[in-house]
Scaffold this active site. Structure first.
Site, PDB file in Angstrom:
ATOM      1  CG  ASP A  92      41.218  36.656  44.725  1.00  0.00           C
ATOM      2  OD1 ASP A  92      41.718  36.218  43.660  1.00  0.00           O
ATOM      3  OD2 ASP A  92      40.154  36.256  45.207  1.00  0.00           O
ATOM      4  N   GLY A 120      38.995  37.328  50.214  1.00  0.00           N
ATOM      5  CA  GLY A 120      40.090  36.590  49.575  1.00  0.00           C
ATOM      6  C   GLY A 120      40.997  35.887  50.559  1.00  0.00           C
TER       7      GLY A 120
END
Ligand code: MEV
Length: 322
Positions: free
Chosen positions: A155, A110
Protein backbone atom coordinates in the site's frame (compact mmCIF):
# COMPACT_ATOMS: atom_id res chain seq x y z
CA UNK A 1 8.82 27.53 2.50
CA UNK A 2 7.31 26.76 5.88
CA UNK A 3 4.00 25.14 4.88
CA UNK A 4 3.32 22.42 2.36
CA UNK A 5 0.29 20.27 1.50
CA UNK A 6 0.80 16.83 0.04
CA UNK A 7 -1.71 14.16 -0.94
CA UNK A 8 -1.47 10.43 -1.57
CA UNK A 9 -4.04 8.00 -2.96
CA UNK A 10 -5.75 5.09 -1.27
CA UNK A 11 -5.42 1.62 -2.76
CA UNK A 12 -7.25 -1.58 -3.57
CA UNK A 13 -5.53 -4.92 -3.71
CA UNK A 14 -6.42 -6.57 -7.03
CA UNK A 15 -4.83 -10.03 -6.76
CA UNK A 16 -2.26 -11.68 -4.53
CA UNK A 17 -3.69 -11.02 -1.06
CA UNK A 18 -1.84 -12.94 1.67
CA UNK A 19 0.48 -14.73 -0.79
CA UNK A 20 2.45 -11.46 -0.99
CA UNK A 21 3.48 -11.95 2.66
CA UNK A 22 5.25 -15.18 1.59
CA UNK A 23 7.22 -13.58 -1.24
CA UNK A 24 4.76 -14.00 -4.12
CA UNK A 25 3.92 -10.98 -6.29
CA UNK A 26 0.69 -9.01 -6.10
CA UNK A 27 -1.20 -6.47 -8.17
CA UNK A 28 -2.53 -3.32 -6.53
CA UNK A 29 -4.22 -0.23 -7.91
CA UNK A 30 -4.33 3.27 -6.48
CA UNK A 31 -7.80 4.85 -6.23
CA UNK A 32 -8.87 8.46 -6.65
CA UNK A 33 -9.84 8.94 -3.00
CA UNK A 34 -6.90 10.71 -1.38
CA UNK A 35 -5.45 11.56 1.99
CA UNK A 36 -4.30 15.20 2.29
CA UNK A 37 -1.60 16.23 4.75
CA UNK A 38 -0.54 19.79 5.55
CA UNK A 39 2.78 20.27 7.35
CA UNK A 40 3.89 23.58 8.85
CA UNK A 41 7.32 24.20 10.37
CA UNK A 42 7.22 25.80 13.83
CA UNK A 43 9.96 27.87 15.49
CA UNK A 44 9.36 26.17 18.84
CA UNK A 45 10.32 22.51 19.29
CA UNK A 46 6.69 21.40 19.37
CA UNK A 47 4.82 18.59 17.65
CA UNK A 48 1.16 19.28 16.95
CA UNK A 49 -1.27 16.93 15.25
CA UNK A 50 -4.82 17.34 14.03
CA UNK A 51 -6.13 14.14 12.42
CA UNK A 52 -9.92 14.11 12.86
CA UNK A 53 -10.43 11.03 10.65
CA UNK A 54 -8.55 8.92 13.20
CA UNK A 55 -9.89 10.79 16.23
CA UNK A 56 -6.84 12.88 17.00
CA UNK A 57 -7.73 16.42 18.06
CA UNK A 58 -5.37 19.16 19.30
CA UNK A 59 -2.51 16.78 20.11
CA UNK A 60 0.48 18.81 21.29
CA UNK A 61 3.76 17.65 22.83
CA UNK A 62 7.40 18.61 22.68
CA UNK A 63 9.51 17.17 19.87
CA UNK A 64 11.45 15.31 22.55
CA UNK A 65 8.28 13.49 23.61
CA UNK A 66 7.40 12.13 20.15
CA UNK A 67 7.12 8.35 20.13
CA UNK A 68 7.52 8.16 23.93
CA UNK A 69 5.10 7.28 26.70
CA UNK A 70 1.53 6.49 25.79
CA UNK A 71 0.92 7.18 22.12
CA UNK A 72 -2.63 7.72 20.84
CA UNK A 73 -3.38 5.01 18.25
CA UNK A 74 -4.31 7.51 15.54
CA UNK A 75 -0.99 9.34 16.03
CA UNK A 76 1.35 6.35 16.03
CA UNK A 77 2.25 6.25 12.32
CA UNK A 78 2.82 10.01 12.14
CA UNK A 79 4.95 10.12 15.30
CA UNK A 80 7.05 7.11 14.25
CA UNK A 81 7.38 8.44 10.69
CA UNK A 82 8.66 11.74 12.00
CA UNK A 83 11.22 9.99 14.20
CA UNK A 84 12.43 7.87 11.28
CA UNK A 85 12.65 10.93 9.04
CA UNK A 86 14.63 12.88 11.67
CA UNK A 87 17.03 9.97 12.18
CA UNK A 88 18.19 10.58 8.61
CA UNK A 89 17.39 14.28 8.28
CA UNK A 90 17.44 16.10 11.62
CA UNK A 91 15.98 19.59 11.70
CA UNK A 92 15.55 22.35 14.30
CA UNK A 93 12.21 23.60 15.65
CA UNK A 94 8.94 21.74 15.46
CA UNK A 95 6.13 20.84 13.11
CA UNK A 96 2.36 20.99 12.93
CA UNK A 97 0.66 18.21 10.95
CA UNK A 98 -2.96 18.28 9.80
CA UNK A 99 -4.50 15.38 7.90
CA UNK A 100 -7.80 15.06 6.11
CA UNK A 101 -8.97 11.98 4.29
CA UNK A 102 -11.48 11.68 1.46
CA UNK A 103 -12.12 8.09 2.54
CA UNK A 104 -12.92 6.44 5.84
CA UNK A 105 -10.04 4.74 7.64
CA UNK A 106 -12.51 1.83 8.08
CA UNK A 107 -12.49 0.76 4.40
CA UNK A 108 -9.04 -0.84 4.29
CA UNK A 109 -7.99 1.63 1.58
CA UNK A 110 -4.63 2.10 3.30
CA UNK A 111 -5.10 5.38 5.13
CA UNK A 112 -2.17 4.66 7.48
CA UNK A 113 0.17 4.06 4.56
CA UNK A 114 -1.08 7.11 2.67
CA UNK A 115 -0.46 9.23 5.79
CA UNK A 116 3.07 7.87 6.33
CA UNK A 117 4.02 8.52 2.70
CA UNK A 118 2.47 12.01 2.74
CA UNK A 119 4.26 12.89 5.98
CA UNK A 120 7.73 11.83 4.79
CA UNK A 121 7.24 13.55 1.44
CA UNK A 122 6.01 16.77 3.10
CA UNK A 123 8.92 16.85 5.56
CA UNK A 124 11.43 16.35 2.74
CA UNK A 125 9.92 19.24 0.76
CA UNK A 126 9.80 21.51 3.83
CA UNK A 127 13.42 21.07 4.80
CA UNK A 128 14.67 20.93 1.22
CA UNK A 129 15.78 17.29 0.96
CA UNK A 130 15.56 15.64 -2.44
CA UNK A 131 14.12 12.20 -1.63
CA UNK A 132 13.75 9.78 -4.51
CA UNK A 133 10.82 7.35 -4.50
CA UNK A 134 12.95 4.44 -3.30
CA UNK A 135 14.17 6.33 -0.24
CA UNK A 136 10.64 7.55 0.41
CA UNK A 137 9.53 3.91 0.29
CA UNK A 138 12.33 2.74 2.60
CA UNK A 139 11.65 5.31 5.36
CA UNK A 140 7.91 4.66 5.03
CA UNK A 141 8.34 0.88 5.17
CA UNK A 142 10.53 1.09 8.27
CA UNK A 143 7.76 3.17 9.88
CA UNK A 144 5.07 0.64 8.94
CA UNK A 145 7.05 -2.24 10.43
CA UNK A 146 8.03 -0.26 13.56
CA UNK A 147 4.37 0.38 14.33
CA UNK A 148 2.45 -2.62 12.93
CA UNK A 149 5.21 -5.22 13.27
CA UNK A 150 3.97 -6.92 10.09
CA UNK A 151 2.92 -5.92 6.56
CA UNK A 152 4.14 -6.39 3.02
CA UNK A 153 4.17 -2.66 2.24
CA UNK A 154 2.35 -2.78 -1.10
CA UNK A 155 0.00 0.00 0.00
CA UNK A 156 3.00 2.28 0.47
CA UNK A 157 4.08 1.53 -3.10
CA UNK A 158 0.57 2.36 -4.37
CA UNK A 159 0.56 5.62 -2.38
CA UNK A 160 3.98 6.63 -3.74
CA UNK A 161 3.83 5.55 -7.37
CA UNK A 162 0.07 5.48 -8.15
CA UNK A 163 -1.50 3.50 -11.00
CA UNK A 164 -1.48 -0.28 -11.17
CA UNK A 165 1.58 -1.87 -9.61
CA UNK A 166 3.14 -5.32 -9.70
CA UNK A 167 4.83 -5.67 -6.32
CA UNK A 168 7.11 -8.08 -4.47
CA UNK A 169 7.73 -7.43 -0.78
CA UNK A 170 9.47 -5.53 0.75
CA UNK A 171 9.76 -3.27 -2.27
CA UNK A 172 12.03 -5.82 -4.01
CA UNK A 173 10.02 -5.24 -7.21
CA UNK A 174 7.81 -2.18 -7.78
CA UNK A 175 6.78 -2.16 -11.41
CA UNK A 176 4.12 -0.02 -13.10
CA UNK A 177 1.64 -1.98 -15.21
CA UNK A 178 0.49 0.07 -18.18
CA UNK A 179 -3.30 0.25 -18.31
CA UNK A 180 -5.58 3.26 -18.76
CA UNK A 181 -8.06 2.28 -16.09
CA UNK A 182 -9.85 -0.68 -14.59
CA UNK A 183 -13.60 -0.72 -14.35
CA UNK A 184 -14.19 -1.80 -10.76
CA UNK A 185 -17.19 -1.79 -8.49
CA UNK A 186 -16.26 -1.72 -4.81
CA UNK A 187 -18.57 -3.03 -2.11
CA UNK A 188 -17.90 -2.35 1.57
CA UNK A 189 -19.06 -5.05 4.00
CA UNK A 190 -19.38 -2.67 6.95
CA UNK A 191 -16.93 -4.82 8.88
CA UNK A 192 -13.58 -3.33 9.94
CA UNK A 193 -10.77 -5.88 9.80
CA UNK A 194 -7.64 -6.20 11.86
CA UNK A 195 -5.21 -7.12 9.07
CA UNK A 196 -2.41 -8.27 11.36
CA UNK A 197 -4.59 -10.80 13.14
CA UNK A 198 -5.87 -12.35 9.87
CA UNK A 199 -2.27 -12.53 8.59
CA UNK A 200 -1.31 -14.33 11.82
CA UNK A 201 -4.20 -16.79 11.38
CA UNK A 202 -2.92 -17.75 7.93
CA UNK A 203 0.57 -18.16 9.41
CA UNK A 204 -0.92 -20.37 12.13
CA UNK A 205 -2.76 -22.51 9.56
CA UNK A 206 0.55 -22.84 7.68
CA UNK A 207 2.29 -24.24 10.77
CA UNK A 208 -0.43 -26.94 10.92
CA UNK A 209 -0.87 -27.66 7.17
CA UNK A 210 2.28 -26.37 5.51
CA UNK A 211 2.01 -28.31 2.26
CA UNK A 212 -1.64 -27.39 1.74
CA UNK A 213 -1.13 -23.69 2.47
CA UNK A 214 2.04 -23.46 0.38
CA UNK A 215 0.25 -25.04 -2.60
CA UNK A 216 -2.54 -22.43 -2.29
CA UNK A 217 -0.13 -19.50 -2.01
CA UNK A 218 1.81 -20.70 -5.04
CA UNK A 219 -1.41 -20.85 -7.06
CA UNK A 220 -2.16 -17.23 -6.16
CA UNK A 221 1.33 -16.25 -7.31
CA UNK A 222 0.69 -17.92 -10.69
CA UNK A 223 -2.65 -16.13 -11.11
CA UNK A 224 -0.96 -12.78 -10.44
CA UNK A 225 1.66 -13.40 -13.15
CA UNK A 226 -1.05 -14.35 -15.69
CA UNK A 227 -3.28 -11.40 -14.79
CA UNK A 228 -0.41 -8.94 -15.18
CA UNK A 229 -0.12 -9.97 -18.86
CA UNK A 230 -3.91 -10.10 -19.33
CA UNK A 231 -4.40 -6.56 -17.95
CA UNK A 232 -1.94 -5.18 -20.49
CA UNK A 233 -3.91 -6.98 -23.26
CA UNK A 234 -7.22 -5.76 -21.75
CA UNK A 235 -8.47 -9.35 -21.67
CA UNK A 236 -11.05 -8.58 -19.01
CA UNK A 237 -12.91 -11.89 -19.21
CA UNK A 238 -9.67 -13.72 -18.40
CA UNK A 239 -8.74 -11.26 -15.63
CA UNK A 240 -12.20 -11.78 -14.12
CA UNK A 241 -11.95 -15.57 -14.27
CA UNK A 242 -8.64 -15.49 -12.39
CA UNK A 243 -10.08 -13.09 -9.81
CA UNK A 244 -12.71 -15.77 -9.20
CA UNK A 245 -10.03 -18.45 -8.89
CA UNK A 246 -8.03 -16.25 -6.52
CA UNK A 247 -11.18 -15.87 -4.41
CA UNK A 248 -11.62 -19.67 -4.30
CA UNK A 249 -8.10 -20.03 -2.92
CA UNK A 250 -8.77 -17.34 -0.29
CA UNK A 251 -11.92 -19.22 0.70
CA UNK A 252 -9.89 -22.43 1.09
CA UNK A 253 -7.49 -20.50 3.31
CA UNK A 254 -10.48 -19.50 5.43
CA UNK A 255 -10.17 -15.73 5.10
CA UNK A 256 -13.46 -14.95 3.36
CA UNK A 257 -16.71 -14.43 5.28
CA UNK A 258 -20.44 -15.04 4.67
CA UNK A 259 -20.94 -11.32 4.02
CA UNK A 260 -18.06 -11.17 1.53
CA UNK A 261 -19.33 -14.35 -0.15
CA UNK A 262 -22.82 -12.82 -0.45
CA UNK A 263 -21.57 -9.59 -2.09
CA UNK A 264 -19.18 -11.49 -4.38
CA UNK A 265 -21.90 -13.97 -5.38
CA UNK A 266 -24.36 -11.15 -6.11
CA UNK A 267 -21.79 -9.32 -8.28
CA UNK A 268 -21.03 -12.43 -10.33
CA UNK A 269 -24.72 -13.24 -10.78
CA UNK A 270 -25.33 -9.69 -12.04
CA UNK A 271 -22.73 -10.20 -14.78
CA UNK A 272 -19.36 -9.10 -13.38
CA UNK A 273 -16.34 -10.58 -15.20
CA UNK A 274 -15.10 -11.65 -11.76
CA UNK A 275 -15.21 -10.70 -8.10
CA UNK A 276 -13.15 -11.28 -4.98
CA UNK A 277 -12.33 -9.90 -1.57
CA UNK A 278 -9.64 -7.24 -1.47
CA UNK A 279 -7.09 -7.23 1.35
CA UNK A 280 -6.91 -9.39 4.42
CA UNK A 281 -10.47 -10.73 4.11
CA UNK A 282 -13.16 -11.31 6.77
CA UNK A 283 -14.58 -7.84 6.03
CA UNK A 284 -13.41 -4.54 4.51
CA UNK A 285 -14.18 -4.44 0.78
CA UNK A 286 -14.83 -6.73 -2.14
CA UNK A 287 -14.14 -5.75 -5.74
CA UNK A 288 -15.87 -6.71 -8.97
CA UNK A 289 -14.43 -6.21 -12.45
CA UNK A 290 -17.21 -5.10 -14.77
CA UNK A 291 -17.95 -3.87 -18.29
CA UNK A 292 -19.37 -0.36 -18.47
CA UNK A 293 -22.78 -1.83 -19.46
CA UNK A 294 -22.91 -4.01 -16.35
CA UNK A 295 -21.63 -1.46 -13.83
CA UNK A 296 -25.06 -0.27 -12.71
CA UNK A 297 -26.57 -3.76 -12.45
CA UNK A 298 -23.62 -5.08 -10.45
CA UNK A 299 -23.71 -2.06 -8.12
CA UNK A 300 -27.42 -2.59 -7.48
CA UNK A 301 -26.91 -6.30 -6.83
CA UNK A 302 -24.16 -5.60 -4.28
CA UNK A 303 -26.37 -3.03 -2.55
CA UNK A 304 -29.30 -5.48 -2.43
CA UNK A 305 -27.00 -8.06 -0.87
CA UNK A 306 -26.22 -5.63 1.96
CA UNK A 307 -23.03 -3.96 0.70
CA UNK A 308 -22.24 -0.25 0.52
CA UNK A 309 -20.93 0.91 -2.86
CA UNK A 310 -17.79 3.05 -2.59
CA UNK A 311 -17.45 5.06 -5.80
CA UNK A 312 -13.84 5.05 -7.02
CA UNK A 313 -11.80 5.48 -10.18
CA UNK A 314 -8.50 3.68 -10.66
CA UNK A 315 -5.27 4.99 -12.14
CA UNK A 316 -4.95 7.79 -9.57
CA UNK A 317 -1.64 9.66 -9.38
CA UNK A 318 0.83 8.75 -6.65
CA UNK A 319 1.94 11.18 -3.95
CA UNK A 320 1.94 14.83 -5.09
CA UNK A 321 2.69 18.24 -3.64
CA UNK A 322 -0.54 20.19 -4.00
C1 MEV B 1 -3.85 -6.77 3.60
O1 MEV B 1 -4.32 -5.57 3.05
C2 MEV B 1 -3.14 -7.61 2.60
C3 MEV B 1 -2.36 -8.79 3.15
O2 MEV B 1 -1.74 -9.43 2.04
C4 MEV B 1 -1.34 -8.38 4.18
C5 MEV B 1 -0.15 -7.62 3.60
O3 MEV B 1 0.12 -7.70 2.40
O4 MEV B 1 0.56 -6.96 4.38
C6 MEV B 1 -3.31 -9.79 3.77
Amino acid sequence: MNTVTVSAPGKLLLLGDHAVVYGYPLLVTSVNQRLHLKATLLNDALFQLEAPDVNVHNLSKTMHEIGRGEIIKGASYIERGLINFMLKYPFKGGVKIETQSEFSSQFGFGSSSASIVSLIKAMAVLIGVNLDNKELFDISYKTLIDVAGIGSGFDLAAAIYGGVIFYITPGKVIESVKVESLSLVVGYTGVKVNTASVVREVAELRTQKKEFVDTQLKLIGEYVQSVKQAIMKKDWAFVGSLMNKNQEVLERLGVSSPKLDALIGAARKAGAYGAKLSGAGRGDCMIALVSSEKKQLVSEAITSAGGQIIPIETNAAGVVVE
